[in-house]
Structure formats: C-alpha cells, structure tokens
Design a protein around this motif. Structure first.
Motif, PDB file in Angstrom:
ATOM      1  N   ILE A  74       0.855  -1.190   0.000  1.00  0.00           N
ATOM      2  CA  ILE A  74       0.000   0.000   0.000  1.00  0.00           C
ATOM      3  C   ILE A  74       0.890   1.239   0.000  1.00  0.00           C
ATOM      4  O   ILE A  74       1.691   1.428   0.924  1.00  0.00           O
ATOM      5  CB  ILE A  74      -0.922  -0.002   1.241  1.00  0.00           C
ATOM      6  CG1 ILE A  74      -1.669  -1.343   1.351  1.00  0.00           C
ATOM      7  CG2 ILE A  74      -1.899   1.177   1.193  1.00  0.00           C
ATOM      8  CD1 ILE A  74      -2.361  -1.577   2.692  1.00  0.00           C
ATOM      9  N   ALA A  75       0.763   2.032  -1.054  1.00  0.00           N
ATOM     10  CA  ALA A  75       1.573   3.254  -1.185  1.00  0.00           C
ATOM     11  C   ALA A  75       0.755   4.432  -0.680  1.00  0.00           C
ATOM     12  O   ALA A  75      -0.297   4.747  -1.240  1.00  0.00           O
ATOM     13  CB  ALA A  75       1.948   3.468  -2.652  1.00  0.00           C
ATOM     14  N   ASN A  76       1.231   5.063   0.370  1.00  0.00           N
ATOM     15  CA  ASN A  76       0.525   6.216   0.951  1.00  0.00           C
ATOM     16  C   ASN A  76       1.368   7.468   0.687  1.00  0.00           C
ATOM     17  O   ASN A  76       2.360   7.696   1.375  1.00  0.00           O
ATOM     18  CB  ASN A  76       0.329   5.984   2.457  1.00  0.00           C
ATOM     19  CG  ASN A  76      -0.338   7.157   3.151  1.00  0.00           C
ATOM     20  OD1 ASN A  76      -0.880   8.050   2.489  1.00  0.00           O
ATOM     21  ND2 ASN A  76      -0.304   7.165   4.476  1.00  0.00           N
ATOM     22  N   TRP A  77       0.954   8.240  -0.298  1.00  0.00           N
ATOM     23  CA  TRP A  77       1.742   9.435  -0.668  1.00  0.00           C
ATOM     24  C   TRP A  77       1.500  10.608   0.300  1.00  0.00           C
ATOM     25  O   TRP A  77       2.210  11.609   0.236  1.00  0.00           O
ATOM     26  CB  TRP A  77       1.377   9.895  -2.081  1.00  0.00           C
ATOM     27  CG  TRP A  77       1.707   8.928  -3.167  1.00  0.00           C
ATOM     28  CD1 TRP A  77       2.390   7.748  -3.058  1.00  0.00           C
ATOM     29  CD2 TRP A  77       1.370   9.063  -4.555  1.00  0.00           C
ATOM     30  NE1 TRP A  77       2.484   7.144  -4.287  1.00  0.00           N
ATOM     31  CE2 TRP A  77       1.865   7.928  -5.219  1.00  0.00           C
ATOM     32  CE3 TRP A  77       0.683  10.029  -5.303  1.00  0.00           C
ATOM     33  CZ2 TRP A  77       1.702   7.729  -6.597  1.00  0.00           C
ATOM     34  CZ3 TRP A  77       0.520   9.830  -6.676  1.00  0.00           C
ATOM     35  CH2 TRP A  77       1.032   8.706  -7.306  1.00  0.00           C
ATOM     36  N   LYS A  78       0.485  10.491   1.119  1.00  0.00           N
ATOM     37  CA  LYS A  78       0.124  11.577   2.063  1.00  0.00           C
ATOM     38  C   LYS A  78      -0.128  12.881   1.292  1.00  0.00           C
ATOM     39  O   LYS A  78      -0.510  12.840   0.130  1.00  0.00           O
ATOM     40  CB  LYS A  78       1.197  11.716   3.140  1.00  0.00           C
ATOM     41  CG  LYS A  78       1.536  10.367   3.787  1.00  0.00           C
ATOM     42  CD  LYS A  78       2.395  10.473   5.012  1.00  0.00           C
ATOM     43  CE  LYS A  78       2.649   9.085   5.563  1.00  0.00           C
ATOM     44  NZ  LYS A  78       3.412   9.082   6.795  1.00  0.00           N
ATOM     45  N   ALA A  79       0.106  14.036   1.940  1.00  0.00           N
ATOM     46  CA  ALA A  79      -0.174  15.324   1.270  1.00  0.00           C
ATOM     47  C   ALA A  79       1.064  15.745   0.481  1.00  0.00           C
ATOM     48  O   ALA A  79       1.696  16.769   0.764  1.00  0.00           O
ATOM     49  CB  ALA A  79      -0.552  16.363   2.320  1.00  0.00           C
TER      50      ALA A  79
END
Ligand code: PGA
Length: 229
Positions: free
Chosen positions: A5-10
């Motif tokens: 799971i790739a979480n790029w955030k803000a």
C-alpha cells in the motif's frame, strides 16, 4: 496474497503524480514476474494518491489486474451541505480502499474513536474497504474492518521501524479472525520490507516515504516477487 500500500500523504503535484504512474507502468512492462504475481493474485498494489488527482490517474492506468486505488481519508459526513468535505460515496466507483484513522489524522486533526467508527461504517456502505490504522493497544480495533494496519507513531517517517517480533506480539493482542488482513507500516524500506513479508503472519505493508519514488517502490515490490519460488 501480500498487499503493498503506497501512501503518498499530502505530497506530489499533479504532474509529479502523473509521472509516478507512468514510471511505475514503465517498470511493470519490463518485469513479467511482477505482472504475473499481480495477475495470479500473489500480490496486490494499492496506490493512495491525493484525492483531487484520482480520476486523472485512473485514466492513465494501463494494466488493471491487481492494482487498486485507495483514498487516504473520507469525510465522517454523508452527502449534503458540508462545504469542503468529500464523502465516501464520491469515491465509490473509483477507489477500492480507504485508509481510516491514520495516526496523522488522529494526532493532527483530533480524530476521535467515535469519528473513526462513523467513517468505517460510511466506507463499508460505499463499498470501500477500510484499512484501519492502529497506533497501540489503546486504539480500538473494530472487528468489522477487513484490514488493520499496525502503525506506531514513533515508527512513522523516523527510520525506527518496529522489530518484527514486536509487530507479531501486537498482532496477538488483537482479536483477529483468519479472514482479517494484518498490515505493518512505519519506516518500511527496501532494506527491511522482506523481514515483515517473510512471515505469513503479516499480509502486507503500508509504505509512506519509500512509496514516493516509483523506482524505490517498484524495487521493493519486485524484490519480494523475485524471492518467491
Ligand atoms: P512511513 O509512513 O513509511 O514514511 O514511515 C508510513 C505511514 O505513515 O503510512
């Protein structure tokens, strides 16, 4: 099945987000083993970009099997007069997953358990699979969530990933059934990812910093696939 799971955030502009997707597909085109692992459901990639770019990124998608969109949050409100909010129903034909209760939301946006419980219900109603993030045993585990991610605040973005024994110890304190997916997140890199993935007790990884560069992220996925018989 292992989840990446790739979480790029803000983070990432529109152009940078498009570039990431193009580069990811370019690498995928050249790696038939990763393609096969996605098609055979050995792995699943869930990309969580910034919400405004979801539709455009979906239009860039060349290969759909095993690659899904996730959102980083949803509103605790349904559709209505809530200026600025994005209710879960607005994502339902695009995304498959919704991260709920990330520690950054709990810590910086004062998300309470009541709010998180409401978001879980709204995500499920909108057919988004919630990925519930839990920081410690003090956070409530809601058994209706199919996927739970253990993300200790001290491990996020610090380089202090939690030793696998501690992750498994934490897992043993949750009342999980065999259908729950248990994910680890917090300073995962290509150097430590296989330590977690080598145990069948951990179903995947939630990856922040190491997902920002498509080459780094793809390499992390590819090196897991390359180790498999
Ligand atoms: P990190 O973030 O990989 O940069 O530590 C993980 C997360 O917050 O989901």
């Amino acid at each position: 099945m292992k989840y990446f799971i790739a979480n790029w955030k803000a983070r990432k502009t529109y152009a940078q987000s498009i570039h990431w997707i193009h580069q990811f597909y370019h690498l995928l085109e050249q790696n038939t083993r990763v393609q096969a692992a996605l098609e055979n459901k050995e792995i699943s990639v869930i990309i969580c970009p910034a919400a405004p770019f979801l539709i455009s990124l979906e239009q860039q998608r060349e290969h759909t099997l095993g690659i899904y969109w996730g959102v980083q949050d949803i509103s605790f409100k349904t559709e209505g007069s809530y200026t600025g909010e994005i209710p879960a129903t607005m994502y339902q034909d695009i995304a498959h997953y919704a991260i709920i209760g990330h520690s950054e939301r709990r810590n910086y946006f004062s998300e309470t358990e009541l709010l998180i419980k409401t978001k879980i219900a709204l995500a499920i109603q909108a057919q988004l699979q919630p990925i519930l993030c839990i920081r410690s045993p003090d956070d409530i585990f809601y058994p209706e969530v199919p996927m739970v991610a253990y993300e200790h605040t001290n491990a996020i973005g610090t380089g202090n990933n939690v030793p696998v024994e501690e992750v498994l110890n934490f897992k043993s304190q949750l009342s999980l059934t065999t259908s729950h997916k248990f994910i680890y997140g917090g300073s995962v890199t290509g150097q430590n990812s296989n330590i977690y993935l080598d145990t069948d007790q951990i179903d995947g990884l939630l990856i922040g910093g190491a997902s920002l560069d498509p080459n780094t992220f793809f390499t992390l996925v590819a090196q897991f696939v390359a180790k498999r018989p």
